[in-house]
Design an enzyme around this catalytic site. Structure first.
Site, PDB file in Angstrom:
ATOM      1  N   GLU A 149      33.701  35.616  42.561  1.00 41.77           N
ATOM      2  CA  GLU A 149      34.799  35.082  41.751  1.00 41.77           C
ATOM      3  C   GLU A 149      36.135  35.177  42.474  1.00 41.77           C
ATOM      4  OE1 GLU A 149      36.958  35.884  37.441  1.00 41.77           O
ATOM      5  OE2 GLU A 149      34.831  36.338  37.687  1.00 41.77           O
ATOM      6  N   LYS A 194      35.352  42.424  30.204  1.00 36.28           N
ATOM      7  CA  LYS A 194      34.786  41.665  31.314  1.00 36.28           C
ATOM      8  C   LYS A 194      35.687  41.760  32.529  1.00 36.28           C
ATOM      9  CE  LYS A 194      33.926  37.765  33.842  1.00 36.28           C
ATOM     10  NZ  LYS A 194      34.780  37.134  34.876  1.00 36.28           N
ATOM     11  N   ASP A 249      22.894  50.001  40.711  1.00 34.39           N
ATOM     12  CA  ASP A 249      22.350  49.119  39.678  1.00 34.39           C
ATOM     13  C   ASP A 249      23.465  48.660  38.743  1.00 34.39           C
ATOM     14  OD1 ASP A 249      21.012  47.867  37.636  1.00 34.39           O
ATOM     15  OD2 ASP A 249      19.543  49.452  37.320  1.00 34.39           O
ATOM     16  N   HIS A 306      44.864  32.545  39.731  1.00 30.86           N
ATOM     17  CA  HIS A 306      43.450  32.168  39.800  1.00 30.86           C
ATOM     18  C   HIS A 306      43.286  30.756  40.354  1.00 30.86           C
ATOM     19  CE1 HIS A 306      39.213  32.385  38.648  1.00 30.86           C
ATOM     20  NE2 HIS A 306      39.331  31.144  38.236  1.00 30.86           N
TER      21      HIS A 306
END
Length: 429
Positions: free
Chosen positions: A83, A270, A286, A384
């Site tokens: 991202e 998130k 993990d 972004h």
């Protein structure tokens, strides 16, 4: 680590970045050669033995986030993520927070949780009494199932019981759950815990008269928590037309919304996990377990809430706090096999498991600060979309210097899309 060699790291070419890491003492000449010539892909023979039906390798970009000061120590943070803007945001936040003293962390004792879940227990209260009376024997049997971890100072340390009440409306019977708290040392410990649970299950069946349904670890690592805190003077928050006090208050208000509103909390969290996952993946741990445990922790009050908290102290500074359950390890699994994970460990200066937890939770708090600050000031899209322009340029076929030229034109265009990128590239050619 000589951080002076890493100045304006983001502006360097790939070769210059690798050279800077070598000159800063972060990586060796051999590792620099690996990055510039061979790459970090798995050898097919290794991949074949890591998973079933192996057909190839799927690569993620590996970068480093700069400017982090964690518990008074500088650290360069490797991050594997696709991202755009995540690494840039983390580095930006770490620079502001680092100038104010950096992150302070606290890590609890690293205890993983194993569960034996029993069904058909007729007299649950009596069964609990028998289990608690036999606690020492249960712990000894668990440790006998994995003596090597005991030799290294770990092993099963304590026991508790939980009753899952029957739900007649759902047709669910009552279950009795036995928890063991296990010190797995430097390993994440899934195999250790599972072996111990299978080892004690027959004895617990004898004690209770029930039948063991499940014998496995829990990824909800509530006995393995890491907390990061940062304090930022208000004057360091000033940006554009916003005063530092305005930015501080807006960040606090945005955090309050995320605490009250699950719809906002999911996106808020998130953003935190953008950073945490990227480091977990880079370190060979993990990330699915960390994600699941963190989101469960966000819902521990029976409402899904923000994982981080922001408030103003008596001096008017902005104070941020983040706590996460972080069952990670520095040995075992792919950590010692994958070349990327081995290099990430080197960049992190060979941390033990507790230090890795401190780094992870600090990165999560930095990522959260950067995202919320952007949201309440210029908006999240400004930074972004600048990075998104590069992705569009590459998708259009731009290479080398063409990428930046097309990206710069896209930033000025009324419509930033793939067709526009193709048109700009065509003009260049």
């Amino acid at each position: 680590m000589d951080t002076s060699k890493l100045t304006k790291f983001y502006k360097k070419t790939h070769e210059e970045k690798v050279s800077a890491l070598k000159e800063a003492g972060v990586i060796s000449l051999e590792e620099a050669t690996l990055l510039t010539e061979k790459g970090l892909d798995l050898d097919p023979s290794v991949g074949e033995h890591m998973i079933e039906n192996h057909i190839g390798n799927y690569s993620l970009p590996l970068g480093v986030s700069t400017n982090f000061v964690i518990d008074d120590k500088e650290v360069l943070v490797p991050m594997a993520i696709e991202e755009p803007s995540v690494i840039a945001a983390a580095s930006f936040a770490a620079k502001i927070i680092g100038s104010a003293g950096g992150f302070t962390t606290a890590v609890t004792d690293r205890l993983m949780i194993g569960q034996v879940t029993l069904k058909n227990v007729e007299h649950i209260e009596n069964a609990i009494f028998e289990i608690e009376k036999a606690e020492q024997t249960i712990l000894e049997r668990a440790n006998e199932a994995h003596p090597s971890i005991v030799k290294r100072g770990g092993g099963a340390k304590s026991l508790e019981t939980r009753v899952l009440k029957a739900d007649p409306e759902e047709g669910t019977p009552a279950f009795l759950v036995v928890h063991l708290h296990i010190d797995t040392q430097e390993a994440m410990g899934a195999n250790i815990v599972n072996t111990m649970m299978e080892g004690i299950a027959p004895y617990i069946e004898e004690l209770t008269g029930g039948k063991a349904l499940l014998r496995i670890l829990s990824n909800y690592a509530t006995e393995c928590l890491a907390t990061a805190t940062c304090t930022i003077p208000a004057h360091k928050l000033k940006t554009g037309t916003y005063s530092g006090e305005d930015v501080r208050d807006r960040i606090i208000e945005a955090a309050q919304v995320a605490w009250a509103d699950p719809y906002r909390a999911v996106t808020h969290n998130k953003g935190i996990m953008n950073g945490v996952d990227a480091v977990v993946i880079a370190s060979g741990n993990d990330w699915r377990a960390i994600e699941a445990g963190s989101h469960a922790y966000a819902a521990r009050s029976r409402q899904y809430r923000a994982l981080s908290k922001w408030h103003a102290n008596d001096q008017g500074d902005l104070v941020g706090t983040l706590t996460l359950p972080l069952a990670v390890g520095t040995v075992g699994g792919s950590i010692s096999i994958h070349p990327g994970a081995k290099l990430a460990r080197k960049i992190l200066m060979d941390p033990d498991a507790k230090r890795l937890e401190s780094i992870l939770v600090s990165v999560g708090l930095a990522q959260n600060f950067a995202a919320v600050r952007a949201l309440v000031t210029d908006g999240i899209q400004k930074g972004h979309m600048g990075l998104h322009a590069r992705s569009l340029a590459i998708s259009a076929g731009a290479k080398g210097p063409q990428v930046e030229k097309v990206a710069e034109q896209l930033k000025q265009a009324p419509h930033m899309n793939l067709q526009t990128a193709r048109d700009f590239l065509k003009e260049l050619l």
